[in-house]
Design a protein around this motif. Structure first.
Motif, short mmCIF file in Angstrom:
data_model
loop_
_atom_site.label_atom_id
_atom_site.label_comp_id
_atom_site.label_asym_id
_atom_site.label_seq_id
_atom_site.Cartn_x
_atom_site.Cartn_y
_atom_site.Cartn_z
N THR A 1 0.86 -1.17 0.00
CA THR A 1 0.00 0.00 0.00
C THR A 1 0.90 1.22 0.00
O THR A 1 1.98 1.21 0.57
CB THR A 1 -0.87 0.04 1.25
OG1 THR A 1 -0.03 -0.10 2.39
CG2 THR A 1 -1.86 -1.09 1.24
N ARG B 1 11.18 -0.15 -4.53
CA ARG B 1 11.57 -1.01 -3.40
C ARG B 1 10.53 -2.08 -3.10
O ARG B 1 10.81 -2.99 -2.34
CB ARG B 1 11.89 -0.16 -2.16
CG ARG B 1 10.68 0.45 -1.48
CD ARG B 1 11.05 1.59 -0.54
NE ARG B 1 11.83 1.20 0.62
CZ ARG B 1 11.58 1.61 1.87
NH1 ARG B 1 10.55 2.39 2.15
NH2 ARG B 1 12.32 1.23 2.85
N GLN B 2 9.34 -1.93 -3.66
CA GLN B 2 8.29 -2.92 -3.40
C GLN B 2 8.02 -3.81 -4.60
O GLN B 2 7.08 -4.61 -4.56
CB GLN B 2 6.98 -2.21 -3.01
CG GLN B 2 7.06 -1.35 -1.77
CD GLN B 2 7.13 -2.17 -0.49
OE1 GLN B 2 6.98 -3.38 -0.50
NE2 GLN B 2 7.37 -1.50 0.63
N ARG C 1 18.08 0.98 -5.43
CA ARG C 1 18.16 0.70 -4.01
C ARG C 1 19.29 1.48 -3.33
O ARG C 1 19.32 1.55 -2.11
CB ARG C 1 18.29 -0.82 -3.77
CG ARG C 1 19.62 -1.43 -4.14
CD ARG C 1 19.58 -2.95 -4.27
NE ARG C 1 19.27 -3.64 -3.03
CZ ARG C 1 19.69 -4.88 -2.73
NH1 ARG C 1 20.44 -5.56 -3.58
NH2 ARG C 1 19.36 -5.45 -1.61
N PRO D 1 3.85 8.48 2.43
CA PRO D 1 5.25 8.07 2.32
C PRO D 1 5.94 8.17 3.68
O PRO D 1 5.62 9.04 4.49
CB PRO D 1 5.86 9.08 1.34
CG PRO D 1 4.81 10.03 0.95
CD PRO D 1 3.57 9.71 1.69
N THR D 2 6.86 7.27 3.96
CA THR D 2 7.67 7.36 5.17
C THR D 2 8.74 8.44 4.95
O THR D 2 8.93 8.90 3.83
CB THR D 2 8.37 6.03 5.45
OG1 THR D 2 9.35 5.80 4.43
CG2 THR D 2 7.39 4.87 5.47
N ASP D 3 9.42 8.80 6.02
CA ASP D 3 10.43 9.86 5.82
C ASP D 3 11.61 9.36 4.98
O ASP D 3 12.23 10.14 4.27
CB ASP D 3 10.88 10.50 7.14
CG ASP D 3 11.28 9.51 8.19
OD1 ASP D 3 11.45 8.32 7.84
OD2 ASP D 3 11.44 9.89 9.36
N GLU D 4 11.87 8.06 5.03
CA GLU D 4 12.92 7.54 4.15
C GLU D 4 12.50 7.67 2.68
O GLU D 4 13.33 7.86 1.81
CB GLU D 4 13.22 6.07 4.50
CG GLU D 4 13.82 5.92 5.88
CD GLU D 4 14.24 4.49 6.21
OE1 GLU D 4 14.67 3.75 5.30
OE2 GLU D 4 14.15 4.12 7.39
N GLU D 5 11.20 7.53 2.44
CA GLU D 5 10.70 7.66 1.06
C GLU D 5 10.65 9.13 0.63
O GLU D 5 10.98 9.46 -0.50
CB GLU D 5 9.33 7.01 0.95
CG GLU D 5 9.40 5.48 1.06
CD GLU D 5 8.05 4.78 1.24
OE1 GLU D 5 8.00 3.56 1.03
OE2 GLU D 5 7.05 5.46 1.59
#
Lengths: 495, 495
Positions: free
Chosen positions: A74, A93-94, A350, A78-82
């Protein structure tokens, strides 16, 4: 666009129940075959109107098939890494590996539609985003991926009825989020822009399937059959669909006047001047990397060059300017098996650095059009399409504020011979010289052809090739550092 | 603790300059040898007083060695992806693979020291954290890792002088962050607690090296030599240091009364009752996973069992209760080469879910003491130590709010035989039965021994084994679901 998905398609419960066991068995069979062949991944994109059964269908697919071979991703917040990386990073990455199925529940289409509906972007920007998605999907398909795009649809009336019905059923109420309800109000906009998206992004290699969502039986059976047909066809095609390359030869192969020949390899730097210039450029790089404006950028440098051209030692001089916490060196050798199970750009994605950081690639994605071409490791069709794929990849980096440089370190054959010999003599350098190096040297001309083509086809306005005269290592190192600094400064000035 | 590191160790510039080339060459040689052997990773932990040359030393190591084979990780602020998982996760994801060197600049020691100095934790808690680090490091070393722990030290006077000196030198001023200055005020506390940490965490397998930081030459040469000696010794030892296992046999092997024999495998559920119970437990799980309190937990379930015991179908019934966005099924088969280059728990750590999510492991870390033991894929010493490593691993999950369950699905030999036969007959199930399955069946007793030992040694208070009588699949599925629900409810009640 969606008219035929508002007709009230329905099928009989009885028909559904007789057909499902057969369908299920065939799907399972196809799924295990997919796993065993492990030739390509399957990517299923789920989009459409709220309440049209997106979640239920995904759930049902899990029940019908072996859920261990399906991975659902899902993409809401977005996360902060994203957030610290280009938007495509989170999708890369998915990606499911070969032999597996990945369901992207929420994806680039949900993202762009959300932005269009909210008025954050206009139609021109929407079209741009669609075009970029096409480029991405085309690349994935050329790499073998089988993509299904499902649009679940309901008329406004159907949706309102459906949302009410779900609300009234206590057993199902946990399925509805507040966001679902919000959709009801913006139905018109959502469907209007959705139609634009679906229309413009339906291609032969990755078509949309519009599914009327009102009837559970119809919806489920339709999706199941589409998947099955697509899977079976792809599994039968023993040969991966290789796009037909343009048969005309590359221009540079015919061109007597070669770019590399035009380099003045005699350029050199005297030692004391070199020490002075190197120190100055290193200090400049250190200070630029510490600049506040660096927070809005990431830095990526790809180092390519003839064997023994001094990539490693140039990289060391760059690294020496910096705090080791700021950069990462990514040596590119043979891919791991996890990398081989993905499109070839995956192993580079990556390692894309977050904002403020620096990734140094010691050899890079250009291996595709250099060693893989010359050593005939891949089909010509694959390296022929790689030029534009690489340009797209680099554009998606620079668009997000990544400052990207690529260096070709050029030496002549004599210099290479002397360096090889020297390496054989120095104990700790013997690791740096192998039989392969001598073999590659015999293919000098083939490599030069490949380099000429590469430079010609991937030197773009934003990311031109920087050809570095490297017979004199001192000259090369200073040129590399200066180019990095100039590029950073230019990027900062534009902010 | 640090007295001898305040004596003002220094060496002559001339000596430094004559020794460095030799040292450098030997380090490079060792580094390439490390890469070629690819037998173990090297982990370098950098800690100590600010201004003592931590950053400079790391930078120098990069200059002396091949920086492409070193990866530096910093652990300042956790990202949100890291915050959503147990604290160790961020370290696991940065572990260097075999053949490479990883420098952890900021690590578990900096973390605990920071917390102690700030007064967030007391000495008892500090000691606990130290003990856990010992467990972690012991495990890494048993898996082959070579760990160097460096403490860079300065007396208070030395530090103040050093900070001033750096401040006054414009060329170096970019190296000092505001945080560095803050350290000066808290020097006393930092050093007092630092001494405690260093003293209690210096072990034979991973000792601390305290380095006086005041003299650049002394500091650099010391670190370089320690690294070189350690590396050379480890490279020479062809055999990995295998810890000596306790030679006494495991208890359960002698025990005639077996736990698995005590299971009443005739338990079953009649179909209509099953349907009713299954639906109820599925609804319960759905609602628990949607509970607000789930945001403080993650759920992990490991499924083990005899071949054909119904793991897959039990997992499907669990999954069917849920929105596919909430869970991920992780099938455990042969490790990839990236996984083989890491300690064996690494491949499980990478799939630990963030808060609010659920990871279902279809086979698990218990493969270490089951298939790897029975098939003699590893040294007995390795599976013998695995019991406590696994207990530690599970404890570090549960300590962070992970609700963890492990199921052993037990069937008898007759049932297995019938299911194997049936699988061979049903077309889409033929993928589920292989020669291996028949071979494993012949080792039934050896597997039972392994299971008995496993249950005996890893059934802990917090994470007991749940033995599931699975001759009747319906009975098994309901028992599994109920156990999951009970565990979640219990966890929520404690919040």
């Amino acid at each position: 666009m969606f008219e035929s998905a508002e007709l009230g398609h329905a099928i009989d419960k009885h028909i559904f129940e007789t057909q499902v066991p057969v369908l299920r068995e065939a799907l399972l069979e196809a799924q295990y075959e997919l796993k065993q062949q492990a030739r390509f991944p399957v990517l299923i994109l789920i989009n459409g109107v709220e309440g049209a059964g997106k979640g239920e269908t995904v759930k049902l697919l899990h029940e019908w098939m072996d859920p261990r071979l399906i991975q659902v991703s899902t993409f809401d917040w977005p996360t902060d890494e994203e957030l610290a990386r280009p938007p495509a990073w989170r999708y890369w990455r998915q990606l499911p590996p070969k032999g597996r199925m990945g369901i992207f529940f929420g994806n680039w289409y949900s993202q762009m539609l959300h932005n269009r509906v909210e008025g954050n972007i206009d139609n021109t920007e929407l079209d741009q985003l669609i075009d970029r998605s096409m480029v991405m999907e085309q690349m994935l398909c050329d790499e073998g991926a089988l993509i299904f795009k499902f649009w679940f649809h309901l008329s406004k009336r159907q949706m309102n009825a459906r949302l009410k019905e779900l609300k009234d059923d206590p057993l199902h109420s946990w399925r509805i989020s507040p966001l679902d309800w919000k959709q009801s109000k913006i139905y018109d906009r959502f469907v209007r822009h959705g139609a634009r998206v679906v229309q413009r992004s339906s291609r032969d290699f990755a078509p949309w399937y519009v599914i009327e969502g009102v009837d559970h039986y119809y919806r489920s059976l339709s999706v199941g059959r589409i998947l099955l047909d697509g899977l079976q066809a792809a599994l039968k095609t023993q040969q991966r669909r290789v796009p037909q390359p343009h048969t005309a030869p590359l221009v540079s192969s015919l061109n007597q006047k070669r770019l590399l020949d035009s380099l003045n390899l005699t350029q050199s730097l005297e030692k004391s001047l070199y020490n002075q210039l190197l120190a100055a450029e290193q200090a400049r790089l250190a200070s630029l990397m510490r600049d506040k404006r660096m927070k809005k950028h990431a830095l990526v440098a790809a180092f390519e060059g003839n064997d023994a051209a001094g990539k490693g030692s140039a990289i060391r001089r760059v690294a020496a300017a910096l705090d080791p916490r700021q950069y990462r060196i990514v040596p590119i050798g043979a891919p791991t098996d996890e990398e081989r199970a993905q499109p070839y750009l995956w192993r580079f994605w990556r390692h894309i650095p977050p904002l403020g950081r620096f990734s140094i690639f010691d050899r890079s994605w250009y291996g595709r059009v250099l060693v893989e071409r010359v050593e005939e490791l891949i089909d010509p069709a694959d390296w022929l399409r790689a030029y534009s794929e690489i340009n797209d990849f680099e554009e998606s980096l620079t668009r997000s504020g990544v400052v990207l440089l690529k260096f070709w370190l050029a030496i002549d054959q004599d210099t290479q011979y002397q360096r090889f010999k020297k390496r054989e003599e120095i104990p700790f350098k013997r690791f740096k010289i192998t039989e392969d190096d001598w073999r590659n040297r015999e293919k000098w001309d083939a490599y030069i052809d490949a380099v000429e083509d590469m430079v010609e086809r991937t030197s773009t306005d934003k990311v031109p090739w920087i050809l570095v005269e490297a017979n004199d290592k001192r000259f090369a190192r200073v040129k590399v550092l200066r180019a990095l600094n100039d590029a950073l400064e230019k990027a900062f000035e534009k902010d």
